[in-house]
Design a protein around this motif. Sequence first.
Motif, PDB file in Angstrom:
ATOM      1  N   HIS A   5     -98.566  19.934  41.958  1.00 12.30           N
ATOM      2  CA  HIS A   5     -98.939  19.585  43.126  1.00 12.30           C
ATOM      3  C   HIS A   5     -97.606  19.429  44.224  1.00 12.30           C
ATOM      4  O   HIS A   5     -96.603  18.980  43.910  1.00 12.30           O
ATOM      5  CB  HIS A   5     -99.749  18.333  43.270  1.00 12.30           C
ATOM      6  CG  HIS A   5    -101.095  18.369  42.606  1.00 12.30           C
ATOM      7  ND1 HIS A   5    -102.061  19.287  43.162  1.00 12.30           N
ATOM      8  CD2 HIS A   5    -101.743  17.709  41.664  1.00 12.30           C
ATOM      9  CE1 HIS A   5    -103.080  19.141  42.374  1.00 12.30           C
ATOM     10  NE2 HIS A   5    -102.849  18.343  41.457  1.00 12.30           N
ATOM     11  N   GLN A   6     -97.840  19.994  45.381  1.00  9.40           N
ATOM     12  CA  GLN A   6     -97.010  19.952  46.398  1.00  9.40           C
ATOM     13  C   GLN A   6     -97.587  18.986  47.589  1.00  9.40           C
ATOM     14  O   GLN A   6     -98.665  19.502  47.864  1.00  9.40           O
ATOM     15  CB  GLN A   6     -96.593  21.048  47.075  1.00  9.40           C
ATOM     16  CG  GLN A   6     -96.103  22.185  46.082  1.00  9.40           C
ATOM     17  CD  GLN A   6     -95.952  23.756  46.825  1.00  9.40           C
ATOM     18  OE1 GLN A   6     -95.359  23.782  47.843  1.00  9.40           O
ATOM     19  NE2 GLN A   6     -96.548  24.695  46.021  1.00  9.40           N
ATOM     20  N   GLU A   7     -97.107  17.817  47.736  1.00  5.57           N
ATOM     21  CA  GLU A   7     -97.733  16.898  48.381  1.00  5.57           C
ATOM     22  C   GLU A   7     -97.629  17.277  49.947  1.00  5.57           C
ATOM     23  O   GLU A   7     -96.502  17.075  50.318  1.00  5.57           O
ATOM     24  CB  GLU A   7     -97.280  15.351  48.140  1.00  5.57           C
ATOM     25  CG  GLU A   7     -97.760  14.796  46.791  1.00  5.57           C
ATOM     26  CD  GLU A   7     -99.323  14.960  46.662  1.00  5.57           C
ATOM     27  OE1 GLU A   7     -99.906  14.813  47.962  1.00  5.57           O
ATOM     28  OE2 GLU A   7     -99.680  15.120  45.610  1.00  5.57           O
ATOM     29  N   TYR A   8     -98.546  17.492  50.799  1.00 10.31           N
ATOM     30  CA  TYR A   8     -98.281  17.691  52.022  1.00 10.31           C
ATOM     31  C   TYR A   8     -99.039  16.918  53.065  1.00 10.31           C
ATOM     32  O   TYR A   8     -98.823  16.459  54.165  1.00 10.31           O
ATOM     33  CB  TYR A   8     -98.444  19.171  52.633  1.00 10.31           C
ATOM     34  CG  TYR A   8     -97.393  20.135  52.109  1.00 10.31           C
ATOM     35  CD1 TYR A   8     -96.367  20.198  52.856  1.00 10.31           C
ATOM     36  CD2 TYR A   8     -97.641  20.827  51.020  1.00 10.31           C
ATOM     37  CE1 TYR A   8     -95.370  21.119  52.441  1.00 10.31           C
ATOM     38  CE2 TYR A   8     -96.647  21.751  50.528  1.00 10.31           C
ATOM     39  CZ  TYR A   8     -95.680  21.770  51.093  1.00 10.31           C
ATOM     40  OH  TYR A   8     -94.624  22.548  50.958  1.00 10.31           O
TER      41      TYR A   8
ATOM     42  N   GLY B 179    -102.261  27.697  49.365  1.00  7.28           N
ATOM     43  CA  GLY B 179    -101.188  27.479  48.549  1.00  7.28           C
ATOM     44  C   GLY B 179    -100.154  27.734  49.287  1.00  7.28           C
ATOM     45  O   GLY B 179     -99.872  28.546  50.364  1.00  7.28           O
ATOM     46  N   VAL B 180     -99.103  27.213  48.777  1.00  3.72           N
ATOM     47  CA  VAL B 180     -97.780  27.342  49.819  1.00  3.72           C
ATOM     48  C   VAL B 180     -96.529  27.595  48.711  1.00  3.72           C
ATOM     49  O   VAL B 180     -96.371  27.068  47.855  1.00  3.72           O
ATOM     50  CB  VAL B 180     -97.262  25.836  50.226  1.00  3.72           C
ATOM     51  CG1 VAL B 180     -96.210  25.784  51.215  1.00  3.72           C
ATOM     52  CG2 VAL B 180     -98.592  25.142  51.005  1.00  3.72           C
ATOM     53  N   VAL B 181     -95.793  28.571  49.391  1.00  2.00           N
ATOM     54  CA  VAL B 181     -94.710  28.883  48.716  1.00  2.00           C
ATOM     55  C   VAL B 181     -93.605  29.050  49.698  1.00  2.00           C
ATOM     56  O   VAL B 181     -93.454  29.634  50.713  1.00  2.00           O
ATOM     57  CB  VAL B 181     -94.912  30.355  48.100  1.00  2.00           C
ATOM     58  CG1 VAL B 181     -95.222  31.490  49.016  1.00  2.00           C
ATOM     59  CG2 VAL B 181     -93.833  30.928  47.227  1.00  2.00           C
TER      60      VAL B 181
ATOM     61  N   ILE C 219    -105.849  31.268  50.631  1.00  2.00           N
ATOM     62  CA  ILE C 219    -104.884  31.502  51.550  1.00  2.00           C
ATOM     63  C   ILE C 219    -103.527  30.974  51.023  1.00  2.00           C
ATOM     64  O   ILE C 219    -103.342  30.083  50.636  1.00  2.00           O
ATOM     65  CB  ILE C 219    -105.072  30.524  53.023  1.00  2.00           C
ATOM     66  CG1 ILE C 219    -106.647  30.718  53.217  1.00  2.00           C
ATOM     67  CG2 ILE C 219    -104.215  30.433  54.071  1.00  2.00           C
ATOM     68  CD1 ILE C 219    -107.155  29.697  54.093  1.00  2.00           C
ATOM     69  N   ILE C 220    -102.579  31.888  51.427  1.00  2.33           N
ATOM     70  CA  ILE C 220    -100.953  31.679  51.154  1.00  2.33           C
ATOM     71  C   ILE C 220    -100.303  31.566  52.334  1.00  2.33           C
ATOM     72  O   ILE C 220    -100.018  32.210  53.158  1.00  2.33           O
ATOM     73  CB  ILE C 220    -100.377  32.699  50.092  1.00  2.33           C
ATOM     74  CG1 ILE C 220    -101.110  32.729  48.759  1.00  2.33           C
ATOM     75  CG2 ILE C 220     -98.974  32.466  49.778  1.00  2.33           C
ATOM     76  CD1 ILE C 220    -100.872  31.561  47.887  1.00  2.33           C
ATOM     77  N   ILE C 221     -99.341  30.251  52.508  1.00  2.85           N
ATOM     78  CA  ILE C 221     -98.383  30.125  53.705  1.00  2.85           C
ATOM     79  C   ILE C 221     -97.127  30.093  53.034  1.00  2.85           C
ATOM     80  O   ILE C 221     -97.145  29.384  52.036  1.00  2.85           O
ATOM     81  CB  ILE C 221     -99.099  28.788  54.263  1.00  2.85           C
ATOM     82  CG1 ILE C 221    -100.412  28.795  54.809  1.00  2.85           C
ATOM     83  CG2 ILE C 221     -98.071  28.517  55.400  1.00  2.85           C
ATOM     84  CD1 ILE C 221    -100.896  27.702  55.356  1.00  2.85           C
TER      85      ILE C 221
END
Length: 843
Positions: A269-272, A360-362, A385-387
């Motif tokens: 997980h990436q916490e935003y 999703g975030v990269v 969705i990729i951001i």
Amino acid sequence: MNKYADIALPVAVEKTFTYLVPPELQQSAAVGARAIVPFGRKFATGLIVGLPATSTIAGLRPIKDIIDASPVVSDELLHLCNWISDYYFAPLGEVLKAAIPHGFSSGSKKVVQASFSATDEAIEILTKRTPKRAKLLTLLRKQGPMLSTELQKKVGLKNINVVVNEMVKAGYLKSEEMIMRPKQTAREKEYVLLDKADDKRLDVELRSISPRKKNARQLLTSIQSYKEQGIREIALTDLLKNSRVSSNSLAHFRTSGLLTVVRREVSRHQEYGTEQQTLNIVLNAIQQQVLRKLNEATNSDVHKTFLLHGVTGSGKTQVYIEAIRYCLERGKSAIVLVPEISLTPQIVRRFKSHFGNMVGVVHSRISAGERYDVWRLARRGDYRIIIGPRSAIFAPLSNIGLIVVDEEHEASYKQFDSTPRYNARDAAIVRGKHINAVVVLGSATPSAESYYNGTTGKYVLLEMPERIDEVRMPEVAIVDMTAERKREYNALKESLPETRREKLREYQQSSISSCLRTKIEERLNRKEGIILLQNRRGFAPFIECVDCGYTETCTNCNVTLTYHLAKKHLRCHYCGLVRAPHAQCPECFGPNIQLRGIGTQRVETELATLLPQARVLRMDLDTTSRKGAHDRLLRKFGDGDADILLGTQMVGKGLDFPRVTLVGVVSADTQMLLPDFRATERTFQLLTQVAGRSGRSALQGEVIIQTHQPQHYALQHVVDHDFSTFIAQELQARRELDYPPFSRLVLIEAKGKKEEQVRQEAERFTKLLKGMNGAFTVLGPSPAVIGKIKNQYRWHIIVKNKKASDPSGSHLRRALRTALTSFQHKAQRTVRLIIDVDPVGLL
């Protein structure tokens, strides 16, 4: 059956390699799958990009193994990579390496072991001749086979491979290449299925437990409590942590069948978090009109590229969100490109508020495991969705309906420092065209190229000329720092007696003008937010001797060293060289050495002196190097825990803080003075963008721009918020000088350690290119503006190719390839030639 395979390897060679496909692997061989192949004396991982029926190449070697059960790169993504390879003169293997973040991490490593000839007598002989080789042999006899890299650390031999090869020939050692599998795999986690635990058995176990087994009793009591709360399962690690027991306490109940534990695949997980905002936002008339056109294009399943030109605060992001919502409703997916990592947390929180776990975030600051998870879950369809910044254009989403390029004018979309040197904005258009997706390029200050394409019909131009909710544009004022300096200097001169006026030599102007200071004080009293931009990090960009003019320069690069206050050292921002400053001038031995210029650290120090009550956050590369630093700083400022956000250009793009009513530009001249044809355009863009951070609510915004060139036309247009007049002037100048968008540029850089060799090779390539007799102009060669970086001398050749005579650039690319092939026949290995198509900078 597939008997041959063309494989792209991540090497700096512009060709693929053909291998035999053994009969046992022919069923598994597929375009887009990874394969392990022999390459030289080692093994390497590559991607199958073709399965030819025949081959005329003799002596082909067989593929060793195929990693994937099904292709990891789709046909359409492979099409994009092939286009990038062809257009930007980049080896296909290196493009694929950028596209598949985990894909080429496997290869082979040398495993070494002692042979039967490694007897005590042999070791005794080696001890007398070469003690380190004797030590190596003794170690292998005791510990068994080892990796050569591990052996190198333990024995301390720099040239380990040479030594091992010689000892293999002598019969002391045996070595072989061991294939290494990709390190990144799906993460798994153990869960305890509480609903499978029988209540009666739990009661029996609790009554029968010995009083001495406190941990076991505590564990079962916790499980009973969770079941009473209706919790059906819990992560094993959480259960043990909350019960304050070790895994040993659980082992018996697991073996007896009381507790059922299963392993499940989980993502890293990436916490935003999410924004606390209403999701029922009503678009205004202009937003609805723009959205309607985007949705019509999405519904038509025909590719279109839109240029969305909307002033800062006009609500472009909400239009993106609603267009993506429509896209998802039609069963499609979307990519959102943002130019800066600093923008990612804020925009991700906003998108997650609307789309939750579908986002999703990269980006480059996430771990390799997180990157692998995003790629894997996007490919599987869990993320729709990729951001992210430019690398997000390679997201393995299927059925893409919309690609958004936010702040499309930003230079950071172009990779300029390593292969492949691609522009993600242009790659987005190519990918969208191939898959019939809609592409939206959004900006308050579109690039000259995009705006020209929008006005000539290549793109569809959509305009949003007003801020939402009738919010007014900020008032912009210019402060003449030359006039300010004269006033300060004359006042100081008048205040000093004749005997002390030599002190005037040490006078340095403050980075904060009296006007800006007054405006900051007003905002501090009103508890409003302030953003200050100074596009230079460090304390002082250079150190100068007042007596003789000597400056501290880098020994590896032709640049001055920047002074950093925190560690009181000089640092090169190109090669990373660090050293202490001289106490006295090494040329004239004078003591009058001064810190010159203004960096973010200097502004921070002056603010602490002038306005000690102000709480200042500094945001630049030095304060954001750690993972999550951007988000922490922006959250702190957004929550009102700081009064002033001071930073480089990362504070001037896309940030949305309603409490900010003042933006100050410490020096508008930093970008404008660069010897680059885009310098004026970038200055206008940066100043307009940072000005747009002010007054994004009912509170009136204000912008103070400090400069030594107050009459410059770019600054005057920033004051008037007049993009149209500025871009018209800029395009006219570009037309007269044959610069983009009217011509295509190619920058060719020759670099090497010996300047004379670099010059000769640059001249040789120029001669070959001019001999092509193409409809293009070749300028140079000449030394680059920064003539040496990292001990590599740099010479530049610039090619201008008029689009009127070669619209697609195919003739120029053909000429470049022909010249490059001829050049490489006699090329000096010590000189490297780099071709940068559509460069964003000429320094």
